[in-house]
Design a protein around this motif. Structure first.
Motif, PDB file in Angstrom:
ATOM      1  N   ILE A  54      -3.405   3.837   7.364  1.00  0.00           N
ATOM      2  CA  ILE A  54      -2.310   4.080   6.427  1.00  0.00           C
ATOM      3  C   ILE A  54      -2.521   3.262   5.160  1.00  0.00           C
ATOM      4  O   ILE A  54      -3.341   2.339   5.121  1.00  0.00           O
ATOM      5  N   SER A  55      -1.776   3.619   4.136  1.00  0.00           N
ATOM      6  CA  SER A  55      -1.869   2.910   2.865  1.00  0.00           C
ATOM      7  C   SER A  55      -1.572   1.426   3.050  1.00  0.00           C
ATOM      8  O   SER A  55      -0.594   1.059   3.712  1.00  0.00           O
ATOM      9  N   LYS A  56      -2.406   0.573   2.459  1.00  0.00           N
ATOM     10  CA  LYS A  56      -2.205  -0.868   2.610  1.00  0.00           C
ATOM     11  C   LYS A  56      -0.948  -1.344   1.898  1.00  0.00           C
ATOM     12  O   LYS A  56      -0.314  -2.315   2.323  1.00  0.00           O
ATOM     13  N   SER A  57      -0.556  -0.699   0.813  1.00  0.00           N
ATOM     14  CA  SER A  57       0.685  -1.089   0.141  1.00  0.00           C
ATOM     15  C   SER A  57       1.897  -0.738   1.005  1.00  0.00           C
ATOM     16  O   SER A  57       2.874  -1.491   1.065  1.00  0.00           O
ATOM     17  N   VAL A  58       1.819   0.399   1.707  1.00  0.00           N
ATOM     18  CA  VAL A  58       2.879   0.756   2.655  1.00  0.00           C
ATOM     19  C   VAL A  58       2.907  -0.245   3.804  1.00  0.00           C
ATOM     20  O   VAL A  58       3.971  -0.675   4.259  1.00  0.00           O
ATOM     21  N   LEU A  59       1.739  -0.632   4.276  1.00  0.00           N
ATOM     22  CA  LEU A  59       1.652  -1.603   5.365  1.00  0.00           C
ATOM     23  C   LEU A  59       2.229  -2.953   4.938  1.00  0.00           C
ATOM     24  O   LEU A  59       2.908  -3.630   5.721  1.00  0.00           O
ATOM     25  N   LEU A  60       1.977  -3.352   3.690  1.00  0.00           N
ATOM     26  CA  LEU A  60       2.578  -4.582   3.167  1.00  0.00           C
ATOM     27  C   LEU A  60       4.104  -4.489   3.158  1.00  0.00           C
ATOM     28  O   LEU A  60       4.800  -5.457   3.471  1.00  0.00           O
ATOM     29  N   ALA A  61       4.610  -3.306   2.795  1.00  0.00           N
ATOM     30  CA  ALA A  61       6.067  -3.095   2.802  1.00  0.00           C
ATOM     31  C   ALA A  61       6.623  -3.194   4.216  1.00  0.00           C
ATOM     32  O   ALA A  61       7.661  -3.828   4.445  1.00  0.00           O
ATOM     33  N   LEU A  62       5.940  -2.594   5.182  1.00  0.00           N
ATOM     34  CA  LEU A  62       6.413  -2.598   6.567  1.00  0.00           C
ATOM     35  C   LEU A  62       6.395  -4.015   7.156  1.00  0.00           C
ATOM     36  O   LEU A  62       7.331  -4.419   7.859  1.00  0.00           O
ATOM     37  N   MET A  63       5.342  -4.771   6.863  1.00  0.00           N
ATOM     38  CA  MET A  63       5.272  -6.130   7.388  1.00  0.00           C
ATOM     39  C   MET A  63       6.333  -7.024   6.741  1.00  0.00           C
ATOM     40  O   MET A  63       6.870  -7.923   7.391  1.00  0.00           O
ATOM     41  N   SER A  64       6.644  -6.764   5.475  1.00  0.00           N
ATOM     42  CA  SER A  64       7.724  -7.509   4.820  1.00  0.00           C
ATOM     43  C   SER A  64       9.066  -7.191   5.463  1.00  0.00           C
ATOM     44  O   SER A  64       9.893  -8.078   5.694  1.00  0.00           O
ATOM     45  N   LEU A  65       9.273  -5.903   5.779  1.00  0.00           N
ATOM     46  CA  LEU A  65      10.521  -5.497   6.438  1.00  0.00           C
ATOM     47  C   LEU A  65      10.644  -6.111   7.827  1.00  0.00           C
ATOM     48  O   LEU A  65      11.748  -6.414   8.285  1.00  0.00           O
ATOM     49  N   LEU A  66       9.521  -6.292   8.505  1.00  0.00           N
ATOM     50  CA  LEU A  66       9.552  -6.960   9.809  1.00  0.00           C
ATOM     51  C   LEU A  66      10.083  -8.383   9.662  1.00  0.00           C
ATOM     52  O   LEU A  66      10.881  -8.853  10.486  1.00  0.00           O
ATOM     53  N   GLY A  67       9.660  -9.070   8.597  1.00  0.00           N
ATOM     54  CA  GLY A  67      10.171 -10.410   8.332  1.00  0.00           C
ATOM     55  C   GLY A  67      11.644 -10.409   7.988  1.00  0.00           C
ATOM     56  O   GLY A  67      12.386 -11.324   8.383  1.00  0.00           O
ATOM     57  N   VAL A  68      12.090  -9.387   7.251  1.00  0.00           N
ATOM     58  CA  VAL A  68      13.518  -9.255   6.925  1.00  0.00           C
ATOM     59  C   VAL A  68      14.337  -9.108   8.211  1.00  0.00           C
ATOM     60  O   VAL A  68      15.373  -9.759   8.392  1.00  0.00           O
ATOM     61  N   PHE A  69      13.855  -8.248   9.117  1.00  0.00           N
ATOM     62  CA  PHE A  69      14.530  -8.061  10.409  1.00  0.00           C
ATOM     63  C   PHE A  69      14.569  -9.361  11.196  1.00  0.00           C
ATOM     64  O   PHE A  69      15.603  -9.727  11.779  1.00  0.00           O
ATOM     65  N   ALA A  70      13.456 -10.086  11.207  1.00  0.00           N
ATOM     66  CA  ALA A  70      13.374 -11.345  11.948  1.00  0.00           C
ATOM     67  C   ALA A  70      14.389 -12.355  11.440  1.00  0.00           C
ATOM     68  O   ALA A  70      15.086 -13.010  12.222  1.00  0.00           O
ATOM     69  N   MET A  71      14.482 -12.493  10.129  1.00  0.00           N
ATOM     70  CA  MET A  71      15.412 -13.460   9.563  1.00  0.00           C
ATOM     71  C   MET A  71      16.863 -13.009   9.732  1.00  0.00           C
ATOM     72  O   MET A  71      17.772 -13.840   9.844  1.00  0.00           O
ATOM     73  N   GLY A  72      17.073 -11.699   9.766  1.00  0.00           N
ATOM     74  CA  GLY A  72      18.413 -11.179  10.010  1.00  0.00           C
ATOM     75  C   GLY A  72      18.937 -11.587  11.373  1.00  0.00           C
ATOM     76  O   GLY A  72      20.068 -12.083  11.502  1.00  0.00           O
ATOM     77  N   TYR A 123      -1.461 -11.849   3.760  1.00  0.00           N
ATOM     78  CA  TYR A 123      -2.689 -12.246   3.062  1.00  0.00           C
ATOM     79  C   TYR A 123      -3.897 -11.401   3.452  1.00  0.00           C
ATOM     80  O   TYR A 123      -4.602 -10.895   2.569  1.00  0.00           O
ATOM     81  N   PRO A 124      -4.193 -11.217   4.755  1.00  0.00           N
ATOM     82  CA  PRO A 124      -5.360 -10.385   5.088  1.00  0.00           C
ATOM     83  C   PRO A 124      -5.241  -8.948   4.615  1.00  0.00           C
ATOM     84  O   PRO A 124      -6.228  -8.343   4.207  1.00  0.00           O
ATOM     85  N   ILE A 125      -4.029  -8.387   4.673  1.00  0.00           N
ATOM     86  CA  ILE A 125      -3.850  -7.012   4.174  1.00  0.00           C
ATOM     87  C   ILE A 125      -4.096  -6.968   2.671  1.00  0.00           C
ATOM     88  O   ILE A 125      -4.808  -6.092   2.158  1.00  0.00           O
ATOM     89  N   ALA A 126      -3.516  -7.916   1.958  1.00  0.00           N
ATOM     90  CA  ALA A 126      -3.635  -7.944   0.501  1.00  0.00           C
ATOM     91  C   ALA A 126      -5.072  -8.176   0.058  1.00  0.00           C
ATOM     92  O   ALA A 126      -5.547  -7.533  -0.883  1.00  0.00           O
ATOM     93  N   ILE A 127      -5.780  -9.079   0.738  1.00  0.00           N
ATOM     94  CA  ILE A 127      -7.141  -9.390   0.307  1.00  0.00           C
ATOM     95  C   ILE A 127      -8.088  -8.229   0.582  1.00  0.00           C
ATOM     96  O   ILE A 127      -9.001  -7.968  -0.193  1.00  0.00           O
ATOM     97  N   THR A 128      -7.874  -7.491   1.667  1.00  0.00           N
ATOM     98  CA  THR A 128      -8.702  -6.307   1.915  1.00  0.00           C
ATOM     99  C   THR A 128      -8.358  -5.192   0.933  1.00  0.00           C
ATOM    100  O   THR A 128      -9.242  -4.433   0.524  1.00  0.00           O
ATOM    101  N   LEU A 129      -7.088  -5.102   0.549  1.00  0.00           N
ATOM    102  CA  LEU A 129      -6.696  -4.127  -0.472  1.00  0.00           C
ATOM    103  C   LEU A 129      -7.400  -4.431  -1.791  1.00  0.00           C
ATOM    104  O   LEU A 129      -7.891  -3.526  -2.481  1.00  0.00           O
ATOM    105  N   ALA A 130      -7.478  -5.713  -2.140  1.00  0.00           N
ATOM    106  CA  ALA A 130      -8.148  -6.113  -3.384  1.00  0.00           C
ATOM    107  C   ALA A 130      -9.638  -5.802  -3.341  1.00  0.00           C
ATOM    108  O   ALA A 130     -10.236  -5.473  -4.370  1.00  0.00           O
ATOM    109  N   CYS A 131     -10.247  -5.908  -2.154  1.00  0.00           N
ATOM    110  CA  CYS A 131     -11.694  -5.738  -2.031  1.00  0.00           C
ATOM    111  C   CYS A 131     -12.122  -4.296  -1.803  1.00  0.00           C
ATOM    112  O   CYS A 131     -13.321  -3.997  -1.852  1.00  0.00           O
ATOM    113  N   ASP A 132     -11.176  -3.407  -1.535  1.00  0.00           N
ATOM    114  CA  ASP A 132     -11.513  -1.994  -1.335  1.00  0.00           C
ATOM    115  C   ASP A 132     -12.205  -1.441  -2.581  1.00  0.00           C
ATOM    116  O   ASP A 132     -11.696  -1.558  -3.690  1.00  0.00           O
TER     117      ASP A 132
END
Length: 386
Positions: free
Chosen positions: A265-283, A309-318
């Protein structure tokens, strides 16, 4: 255009991995120790955010200076040199308990750790294919987070007062240099390395840069302030150590999953999903702060924060050639360092508020998820228009 080590032979992988793992154990213990040992060394507890920020300022500064050192003396000796500098900074903190001395030591430590990261990343993460890069990235992250997880248990096993914790950390750092000193034939092959121009840097993925910066904001606050925030809910050092370990363990567990999913899947979408996981956790943490819920929510926070970080760095290197990967990695480390330097200072403002540090994580990760979703929609619109 420089010559630079860009590919490690297979038989040398154990050298950086074993050294990194021992370094991570020492570093993980040290990062959680510092906020908890301030009082016993007659230092103000609000110095925790400054110690964290000056460390990441050193990381930012070091990210711009490391490449010439590696070019001059090579990966193996560079690793030994940076670990030695880090060891000296810890020894200085052990013998001199003034705030000025500690701030200077943490800045120097940040520069040294930037060197360790650049050395290891360029030793392991450069491959001829995306599959090899992903495999080495997983090995790198697992070693780093696994060692960091083990380091958290030092809080309960060794303690947070006196000189003993610093002595143990110094011994571990000395041990981390042994594989590199013993593996004299493990130097990576020297190949052609191309430094990215300013125009090429500005052309790197914006979601990747934002992802690395947000990762720095969250990770800097986790290491710098989370032990202090947890201390407000429990005075049991063993529990604090377990909760910190669970946070890092969550980040380690998610790595192989991220490696497989990011190819589909798109790495930017994956970044969004992982961020939402953190939002749920803090909720759920803000709703219920019982010990069992703290364990679950902090494990989920770890999955979210350590995945960015690993998702973002691989996105940068694609799409980048192998020769340009090291330069791109340094840019991403710079972005991470900016976030890491600013994060604890911003988070410190939330520490006295009703929602505290967890409210800060909630706000940062929610904003990031919204940005990443918008960025992914823009990318899709561009592709369709073309």
């Amino acid at each position: 255009m420089n010559t630079h080590a860009t590919q490690a032979p297979r038989n040398s992988v154990w050298v950086p991995v074993s050294g990194l793992t021992i370094f991570a154990i020492a570093s993980g213990y040290l990062m959680s120790l510092l906020p908890l040992t301030l009082e016993s060394h007659q230092l103000p507890t609000n110095a925790a955010s400054w110690l964290a920020s000056v460390y990441y300022l050193g990381l930012l500064f070091g990210a711009m200076l490391i490449e010439p050192v590696i070019n001059k003396i090579g990966h193996r000796l560079s690793f030994v040199s940076f670990i030695t500098v880090l060891t000296v900074s810890v020894a200085l903190m052990m013998v001199n308990h003034t705030l000025t001395s500690w701030l200077l030591s943490r800045f120097v430590a940040g520069v040294a750790v930037a060197g360790v990261f650049v050395v290891i990343e360029s030793w392991l993460l450069i491959g001829d294919s995306k599959e090899e890069r992903a495999k080495n990235l997983g090995l790198y992250m697992t070693s780093l987070y696994g060692g960091t997880t083990l380091g958290q248990f030092g809080i309960g096993l060794i303690g947070t007062t006196g000189a003993l914790p610093f002595i143990v950390i110094i011994c571990l750092l000395a041990m981390a240099t042994l594989p590199a000193m013993a593996g004299k034939g493990a130097q990576p092959k020297v190949e052609h390395h191309v430094s990215l121009s300013l125009r090429q840097i500005l052309g790197l993925s914006k979601p990747a840069m934002v992802g690395c910066m947000v990762s720095g904001v969250v990770m800097g606050s986790i290491y710098g302030l989370l032990p202090l925030a947890l201390q407000g809910n429990t005075t049991n050092d063993d529990r604090i150590g377990v909760l910190m370990a669970v946070t890092v363990l969550g980040g380690m567990v998610i790595q192989p999953i991220i490696g497989k999913v990011s190819c589909r899947i798109s790495k930017s979408v994956l970044l969004a999903l992982m961020s939402l996981l953190g939002v749920f956790a803090m909720g759920i943490y803000l709703i219920d702060q019982s010990y069992s819920i703290q364990i679950v929510s902090l494990a989920l926070l770890g999955m979210s924060a350590f995945a960015l970080y690993p998702i973002a760095i691989t996105l940068a290197c694609d799409g980048l050639a192998s020769a340009s990967i090291v330069s791109a990695t340094q840019v991403m480390l710079f972005c991470y360092s900016v976030g890491s330097a600013l994060g604890p200072l911003a988070a410190n403002r939330f520490m006295e508020s009703q929602y505290g540090l967890m409210g800060f994580f909630f706000a940062v990760l929610l904003s990031t998820s919204v940005y990443m979703l918008i960025a992914s929609l823009r990318t899709k619109s561009t592709v369709v228009a073309q």
